[in-house]
Design a protein around this motif. Structure first.
Motif, short mmCIF file in Angstrom:
data_model
loop_
_atom_site.label_atom_id
_atom_site.label_comp_id
_atom_site.label_asym_id
_atom_site.label_seq_id
_atom_site.Cartn_x
_atom_site.Cartn_y
_atom_site.Cartn_z
N GLN A 163 -24.00 15.44 51.37
CA GLN A 163 -23.45 14.40 50.54
C GLN A 163 -22.60 14.66 49.60
N ALA A 164 -21.79 13.61 49.40
CA ALA A 164 -20.63 13.74 48.30
C ALA A 164 -20.94 12.61 47.35
N THR A 165 -20.51 12.65 45.81
CA THR A 165 -20.39 11.56 44.99
C THR A 165 -19.29 11.07 44.67
N SER A 166 -18.80 10.01 44.63
CA SER A 166 -17.71 9.44 43.79
C SER A 166 -17.99 8.61 42.67
N LEU A 167 -17.54 9.13 41.67
CA LEU A 167 -17.65 8.52 40.20
C LEU A 167 -16.54 7.63 39.86
N ARG A 168 -16.85 6.58 39.40
CA ARG A 168 -15.78 5.44 38.86
C ARG A 168 -15.83 4.86 37.44
N VAL A 169 -14.76 4.35 36.96
CA VAL A 169 -14.55 3.83 35.95
C VAL A 169 -14.44 2.40 36.22
N VAL A 170 -15.38 1.51 36.12
CA VAL A 170 -14.90 -0.02 36.81
C VAL A 170 -14.86 -0.99 35.54
N GLY A 171 -13.84 -1.91 35.60
CA GLY A 171 -13.74 -3.06 34.84
C GLY A 171 -14.57 -4.27 35.13
N PRO A 172 -14.45 -5.40 34.52
CA PRO A 172 -12.95 -5.56 33.60
C PRO A 172 -13.01 -5.23 32.22
N TRP A 173 -11.95 -5.20 31.86
CA TRP A 173 -11.55 -4.94 30.39
C TRP A 173 -10.89 -5.98 29.74
N SER A 174 -10.90 -6.14 28.49
CA SER A 174 -9.82 -7.16 27.84
C SER A 174 -8.59 -6.55 27.69
N ASN A 175 -8.53 -5.24 27.42
CA ASN A 175 -7.14 -4.36 27.02
C ASN A 175 -7.86 -2.80 27.13
N SER A 176 -6.71 -2.12 27.12
CA SER A 176 -6.98 -0.69 26.98
C SER A 176 -7.72 -0.18 25.75
N GLN A 177 -7.31 -0.76 24.73
CA GLN A 177 -7.93 -0.53 23.15
C GLN A 177 -9.66 -0.86 23.24
N ALA A 178 -9.71 -1.95 23.95
CA ALA A 178 -11.21 -2.35 24.03
C ALA A 178 -12.05 -1.27 24.89
N TRP A 179 -11.39 -0.95 25.87
CA TRP A 179 -12.16 0.33 26.67
C TRP A 179 -12.17 1.45 25.87
N PHE A 180 -11.25 2.03 24.98
CA PHE A 180 -11.24 3.19 24.06
C PHE A 180 -12.35 2.70 23.11
N ASP A 181 -12.40 1.55 22.75
CA ASP A 181 -13.47 1.49 21.53
C ASP A 181 -14.87 1.18 22.14
N SER A 182 -14.92 1.09 23.32
CA SER A 182 -16.11 1.05 23.97
C SER A 182 -16.99 2.49 23.64
N HIS A 183 -16.22 3.58 23.76
CA HIS A 183 -16.87 4.81 23.48
C HIS A 183 -17.40 5.07 22.33
N SER A 184 -18.28 6.09 22.30
CA SER A 184 -19.00 6.41 21.20
C SER A 184 -18.13 6.76 19.93
N GLY A 185 -18.46 6.87 18.70
CA GLY A 185 -17.66 7.30 17.54
C GLY A 185 -17.33 8.59 17.75
N ASN A 186 -18.22 9.66 18.15
CA ASN A 186 -18.05 11.02 18.44
C ASN A 186 -16.94 11.44 19.55
N ALA A 187 -17.12 10.54 20.52
CA ALA A 187 -16.02 10.67 21.86
C ALA A 187 -14.74 10.24 21.02
N ARG A 188 -14.46 9.29 20.64
CA ARG A 188 -13.30 9.03 19.77
C ARG A 188 -12.74 9.99 18.99
N ARG A 189 -13.74 10.62 17.94
CA ARG A 189 -13.24 11.53 17.07
C ARG A 189 -12.77 12.68 17.76
N ASN A 190 -13.68 13.27 19.04
CA ASN A 190 -13.20 14.28 19.62
C ASN A 190 -11.83 14.39 20.27
#
Length: 395
Positions: A163-190
């Motif tokens: 079997q194979a796996t397909s991984l996806r990022v699925v919306g909706p999002w209000s905008n790309s900044q909202a998606w970026f801000d949804s990540h943890s503080g550590n992920a954004r700092r990295n």
């Protein structure tokens, strides 16, 4: 010229098997029209199959077995298959299997999917293969109808352990900044830390390559980086072999269909990370992703992923699909997982023996893995990458 054309039925249905490059070229325009009308993925297009067949390096052990269904003069379905010899066994598989993430039959809208079963039976009657293996099958794929057979006729396809796996990022999002801000503080700092490190004493730029730019140099750079990654991991990937025309041929198909999106992260004009993508049906699909290990401490692949996902959201994408493979980096971004099925069946005694042997080998490997308390090979690496002929990514 018609190759292995069947007799027409009462409703004008006629079945045909394409086995020559000449016939493959002849049916190109009608296949492309059907592909367009069906709204199918590029992996089901004639251009994709033809590009693969023209560039495949080991054609001597392969043969086309593409089944067509006609209703009078209208092409209504395509089952894009080919055979490949493995240790003397003729295995029927998807055409371009090693370079396609999602495989399926192509069906004209409104046509009864039962035609696919008739196409399969016709191919079975004509022969030319010992065993069948169909992988990379999405849950909603047309070809799933072949596994519902209960009358016992023909080659019976059964679920296969790969079997194979397909991984996806699925919306909706209000905008790309909202998606970026949804990540943890550590992920954004990295992300910011990596970008700062990469830009030390250098100019760093993320951009989408222009359609007017020559593809060749960027794809050569991509292949070089992928070969280096494979060498570090003890893997082989024919798509990136030096001198192979395959990557450029498939990328050109995407470019000709205006689906190609090549994102690059450059440091002083030199590509340190890149992804060869396609955008179709409001979905950005990552076909090949790679990075320069010389800058690994700055995580250029991670920076590129954040940047191209944000670009995609800002340009109307509702889904970012990482395609086949469950590499760790994908899990850091994905919020949806889809399992791709595979099916296999034996036609001849040799084919049935090969299927049984494969099952036995899988059982032994799984037992050894459990006894050693470690993931089995099939679990540790997504099963669609047996030969790594399909694209892989490693940010």
């Amino acid at each position: 010229m018609i190759s292995n054309a069947g007799a027409a039925g009462a409703d004008g249905e006629r079945l045909e098997i394409v086995r020559t490059a000449e016939r493959l070229r002849e049916i190109g325009p009608l296949w492309e029209m059907l592909w367009h009308d069906a709204g199918a993925l590029v992996f089901q297009s004639h251009d994709w199959t033809a590009a693969w067949w023209n560039a495949v390096p080991d054609r001597k052990r392969r043969e086309l077995s593409i089944v067509l269904a006609w209703r009078h003069d209208t092409l209504v379905a395509v089952l894009p298959l080919a055979t490949c010899r493995w240790y003397g066994v003729r295995v029927l598989e998807w055409a371009a299997k090693d370079y396609s993430d999602y495989c399926d039959a192509l069906l004209r809208p409104g046509v009864d999917p039962a035609v696919v079963q008739r196409m399969w039976d016709y191919l079975d009657q004509q022969g030319g293969f010992d065993a069948a293996y169909l992988g990379h099958v999405l849950p909603a794929a047309v070809v799933n109808t072949l596994t519902a057979r209960t009358d016992g006729g023909g080659v019976a396809l059964r679920p296969h352990h790969r079997q194979a796996t397909s991984l996806r990022v699925v919306g909706p999002w209000s905008n790309s900044q909202a998606w970026f801000d949804s990540h943890s503080g550590n992920a954004r700092r990295n992300y910011r830390r990596g970008l700062k490190s990469l830009a030390e004493n250098a100019k760093v730029e993320f951009r989408l390559m222009s359609p007017d730019e020559p593809l060749g140099p960027a794809l050569q750079r991509c292949a070089e980086l992928k070969r280096a990654w494979c060498a570090r991991n003890g893997l082989v990937a024919p798509l990136f072999d030096a001198g192979s025309p395959m990557l450029e041929a498939l990328a050109q198909v995407l470019a000709d269909k205006k689906l190609l999106h090549v994102f690059v992260l450059e440091r002083d004009g030199v590509i340190v990370a890149m992804t060869v993508n396609l955008m179709q049906h409001d979905t950005m699909m990552a076909y090949v992703t790679t990075y320069d290990a010389a800058f690994e401490r700055s995580s250029p692949g991670n920076i590129l992923l954040f940047d191209y996902i944000r670009w995609s959201i800002d340009h109307g994408a509702t889904t970012i699909d990482f395609l086949c493979g469950d590499e760790d980096y994908k899990h850091r971004f994905a919020n949806q997982q889809v399992t791709l099925q595979s099916f296999a069946g034996g036609r001849t005694l040799l084919g049935k023996a090969a299927i049984l042997s494969d099952k036995a080998l899988h059982a032994v490997n799984a037992f050894r893995a459990r006894s050693q308390n470690r993931p089995s090979k099939s679990a540790a690496k997504s099963a669609d990458r047996e030969a790594l002929g399909a694209p892989v990514g490693e940010p």
